[in-house]
Structures are given as structure tokens and as C-alpha cells.
Design an enzyme around this catalytic site. Structure first.
Site, PDB file in Angstrom:
ATOM      1  N   SER A  20       0.675  -1.067  -0.040  1.00  0.00           N
ATOM      2  CA  SER A  20      -0.143  -0.111   0.028  1.00  0.00           C
ATOM      3  C   SER A  20       0.755   1.287   0.143  1.00  0.00           C
ATOM      4  CB  SER A  20      -0.920  -0.063   1.209  1.00  0.00           C
ATOM      5  OG  SER A  20      -1.983   0.800   1.145  1.00  0.00           O
ATOM      6  N   ASP A  35      -7.813  -4.636  -7.036  1.00  0.00           N
ATOM      7  CA  ASP A  35      -7.592  -3.830  -5.940  1.00  0.00           C
ATOM      8  C   ASP A  35      -8.739  -2.480  -5.897  1.00  0.00           C
ATOM      9  OD1 ASP A  35      -6.532  -1.989  -4.286  1.00  0.00           O
ATOM     10  OD2 ASP A  35      -4.554  -2.262  -4.708  1.00  0.00           O
ATOM     11  N   HIS A  41      -6.811  -5.567  -2.460  1.00  0.00           N
ATOM     12  CA  HIS A  41      -5.734  -4.735  -2.111  1.00  0.00           C
ATOM     13  C   HIS A  41      -4.830  -5.526  -0.948  1.00  0.00           C
ATOM     14  CE1 HIS A  41      -3.503  -1.029  -1.318  1.00  0.00           C
ATOM     15  NE2 HIS A  41      -3.886  -1.237   0.014  1.00  0.00           N
TER      16      HIS A  41
END
Length: 425
Positions: free
Chosen positions: A235, A330, A364
Site C-alpha cells: 500500500s 484492488d 488490496h
């Protein structure tokens, strides 16, 4: 009371052992049922925040009264089909928008497997102790200069390849991935940026010097075997890993998972000088959903637009190897587009120091395998829950594949001879 209800002849077996590492598969078998008996298998666990996670699946025993999850399909429940580890990855929280939290590796992920009759009566149960840290791995909290984190060292004399784990941009510290990597033979330092110990609760800028200090600390460890270090991210920390590789020396291998190609959210400084401004986002572009969680995928400004190009991390300067990993579903941001842009840019610069992998149907939060899949949870920057994306089965398969790939990548590219180099800035 429960013991009297349970059947004496039915038993649940966990093979090869009821104790294992978090990232190891376990074979679940049930014996002693009636021929062709239909039963429900359940899994239940409580995370470090006290949130209960559970799953269930219905199976039909074979002619010998046995159910084998490696062989038999689930007929209904949290998943269907042959999924040997389905009861683990399909566990869902009993409260919406909660992510499975294992903050301390010293507490095992304890899962209770139970078998129930169609009417609900419990026939048998067994407990799986899924440990996050192998026997012999040392865990030492680090408070050295500005660094706040935890150092994990594998058992034995080494030398070991060294990895800096930038787990997440959320405040505080996560040790799960670092402790599991150390259990697999890596010397790992995981660091916090804010919200941990005496670090500030919030920050308005990031200084690359902090990571330089962390790398120097890692390189001083007795058992280090690599001349440089590896960096693993996820991330927001993905763009920090790119910047570390682009501006600092001694970075041999970087794993970038579902990040951005530009420096996001906060400006990045080095030696008190601004080196990358921040790519910002517009949450007015977030898409609300009925669950109360938003889809933030299209909220980031475009890093390729002229006014934002200064935020792009100059990865073409990096000398180490990159492993780019993108989930095609994602919903946090467009990881696949960012990855494609970086691959195209490196090729344009004649660089071949990268490999990339993308996972259809994955969301994600790609983590070490066999933890509960997380569809949505609270996002500190957005200030509300976000959908992470992914389809549970595809996401779980991606985690298994990626975890092996990460270890192979680091073993291949973290060398074991030593020659110091100077900073590139």
C-alpha cells in the site's frame, strides 16, 4: 456438558500436526461418521482485538464415514468445492468492516475446528495452533536513535539475508509478516513511522533519513549475510520502498505490493530538503456503497498529468531489483495501472532490473497466506471503511503463490559479499 453431547467415535484430525506456522497448510480429516452422513464443519477464532471470526461448510462423508478436506467438496456454506484451507480463508468477522488483527507474534492464531450434525449437535472438535514465530527466532524491540521497531533474527549462526519490512502506513506496528519471514530464514527489521511508543500520533511529512538509519542499523547486525538489504512493502509503504531504492545505497531487492508509482499523501524529505512532493486525492470522487464502505480506487489524482509528474518516484535511478505485485481487483487504488506505468518507464530507460506479477480476482490486502480474507475495514486517511476488493477464493490463492515468490525473490537477489557504496543523492 459439551463432552457428553459429543460422539465418542467421531474425531477431527489435523495433519501433519495440530501445531504449525501461520503460513503452513494443514490437512483436516474427520473419521467415525456414518456412511454418507452429511455434516457441517465450522472454524472459529478470536483475533487480538477480541473480534470473533468464523466459517462453516457442509460436507458429505464417503462410504467409510470419512471427510477429507484435501479431497472432498464443500456442498454449501462459506465456500463450495474442494478447498483444503477454505475454512481458514473464508472466516468472516461477526462485525462488519473488521480486518483480522494479529498484533503480537507471541500469540498464536488459535482456530477451533468442529463437526456438527445437520441438527446442529457437536460431534467432535480439534484445535489448530497457528504460530507466527518459529521456535528459536529471537524478537527484540528496537529503540535506537530515531528508530522504533522490532528485530527478528532466525535461529542458528547465519549469515542471513536482511530485510526491512514496511508493513503498512497505518499508525503503529505490525509484526506478523516480519516474524514469519524470520521464521523462513531472513533477518527482519519492521519499523513504525508514527503512532507507536514515543513516536508522534500523526505526521505531516516523511523523512527518508529515518529509513536510512534503519538500514544502517540492520547492516550492523552480527548475523547479516547480504551486502545490501531487501525492502518489502504494501500500500502506501510501496512508494516509500520505491523512494528508498531510488535515493539510498545498498538496496538490493524491493517487493512492491499494491502501491503507487508516485509519492502519495505526504511530502518526502531527505537531509531537510524536499525531494518529492505529495500526490493527493479527492475523496469527493469516492464511490459510496450500501454497506457504508466507500470505493476509493478513483480518488487519487493522476500522477502522469503534467502538474503531478514531480510526484513520480524516479525508479529508473535504482540499481537493485524490483518485484512489482498488483491485484487486478484492488479497490483501494489502481495498483495494476501504477505497475504497468512503472514497467513501461523502466523499459523505456533500457532497464531490466524488474519482474512483475498480477493477480486477477485478488484485492488490496495481500498478506501471508491462510488468514481470513478481508472485504472491507476502516481506513485512517479516508476516515471511514473502504472496500479492499477481491473475490475470497482468488485472493487466497494469490496469497499462497505470492508468499513463495517473495521468499524466492529475496533468496535470489540478496547477495552475500560485502562492498560499501555511497549515497546517490
Amino acid at each position: 456438558m459439551v463432552k457428553r453431547e459429543m460422539s465418542a467415535q467421531v474425531r477431527v484430525r489435523l495433519l501433519p500436526s495440530a501445531r504449525c506456522l501461520f503460513d503452513e497448510p494443514v490437512q483436516v480429516k474427520v473419521a467415525g461418521l456414518k456412511s454418507r452422513q452429511v455434516v457441517t464443519l465450522r472454524a472459529r477464532s478470536t483475533d487480538d482485538k477480541g473480534v470473533v471470526f468464523s466459517s462453516s461448510a457442509t460436507y458429505r462423508a464417503d462410504g467409510s464415514g470419512e471427510v477429507n478436506l484435501d479431497r472432498d467438496p464443500s456442498l454449501s456454506g462459506s465456500y463450495v468445492g474442494v478447498e483444503p484451507m477454505g475454512l481458514l480463508w473464508s472466516m468472516r468477522a461477526d462485525i462488519m468492516h473488521k480486518r483480522f488483527q494479529k498484533t503480537s507474534p507471541l500469540n498464536a492464531h488459535v482456530v477451533n475446528f468442529s463437526v456438527h450434525e445437520e441438527e446442529g449437535g457437536k460431534l467432535a472438535e480439534a484445535t489448530n495452533e497457528r504460530r507466527l514465530i518459529r521456535d528459536g527466532v529471537t524478537r527484540v524491540p528496537v529503540k535506537d536513535g530515531n528508530i522504533r521497531g522490532v528485530l527478528f533474527t532466525p535461529p542458528g549462526g547465519g549469515p542471513f539475508p536482511a530485510v526491512l519490512d514496511l508493513y503498512t502506513f497505518g499508525g503503529g506496528l505490525s509484526e506478523k509478516r516480519a516474524s514469519l519471514l524470520a521464521s523462513r530464514g531472513f533477518l527482519v527489521l519492521t519499523v513504525a513511522l508514527y503512532g507507536h511508543g514515543d513516536l508522534p500520533k500523526n505526521i505531516t511529512e516523511i523523512h527518508l533519513d529515518y529509513f536510512e538509519e534503519a538500514i544502517e542499523f540492520l547492516k550492523k547486525q552480527d548475523k547479516i549475510g547480504s551486502k545490501g538489504v531487501g525492502v518489502i512493502s504494501l500500500s502506501k509503504s510501496g512508494d516509500l520502498a520505491l523512494s528508498i531504492a531510488s535515493f539510498l545505497p545498498n538496496i538490493e531487492a524491493v517487493v512492491w505490493i499494491n502501491g503507487c508509482s508516485a509519492n502519495t499523501a505526504l511530502p518526502l524529505y531527505y537531509k531537510q530538503r524536499l525531494i518529492l512532493p505529495a500526490l493527493m486525492f479527492d475523496f469527493k470522487k469516492a464511490i459510496p456503497t450500501e454497506s457504508g464502505a466507500i470505493i476509493s480506487k478513483y480518488s487519487m489524482h493522476d500522477p502522469l498529468e503534467e502538474e503531478n509528474k514531480a510526484t513520480l518516484v524516479p525508479i529508473e535511478r535504482a540499481t537493485g531489483r524490483f518485484l512489482f505485485v498488483a491485484s487486478e481487483d484492488d479497490l483501494n487504488w489502481d495498483s495494476k495501472a501504477y505497475m504497468d506505468e512503472m514497467v513501461e518507464r523502466l523499459k523505456r530507460h533500457g532497464r531490466e532490473n524488474f519482474e512483475s506479477v498480477s493477480y486477477p480476482g485478488a484485492g488490496h490486502y495481500l498478506e501471508p497466506p491462510y488468514g481470513p480474507y478481508c472485504p472491507s475495514s476502516f481506513h485512517g486517511v479516508a476516515g471511514k471503511p473502504v472496500l479492499w476488493g477481491g473475490e475470497p477464493r482468488s485472493h487466497a490463492a494469490a496469497e499462497v503463490h505470492l508468499w513463495k515468490k517473495i521468499q524466492e525473490f529475496f533468496r535470489t537477489h540478496l547477495s552475500c559479499d560485502f562492498s560499501p557504496t555511497k549515497a546517490k543523492l
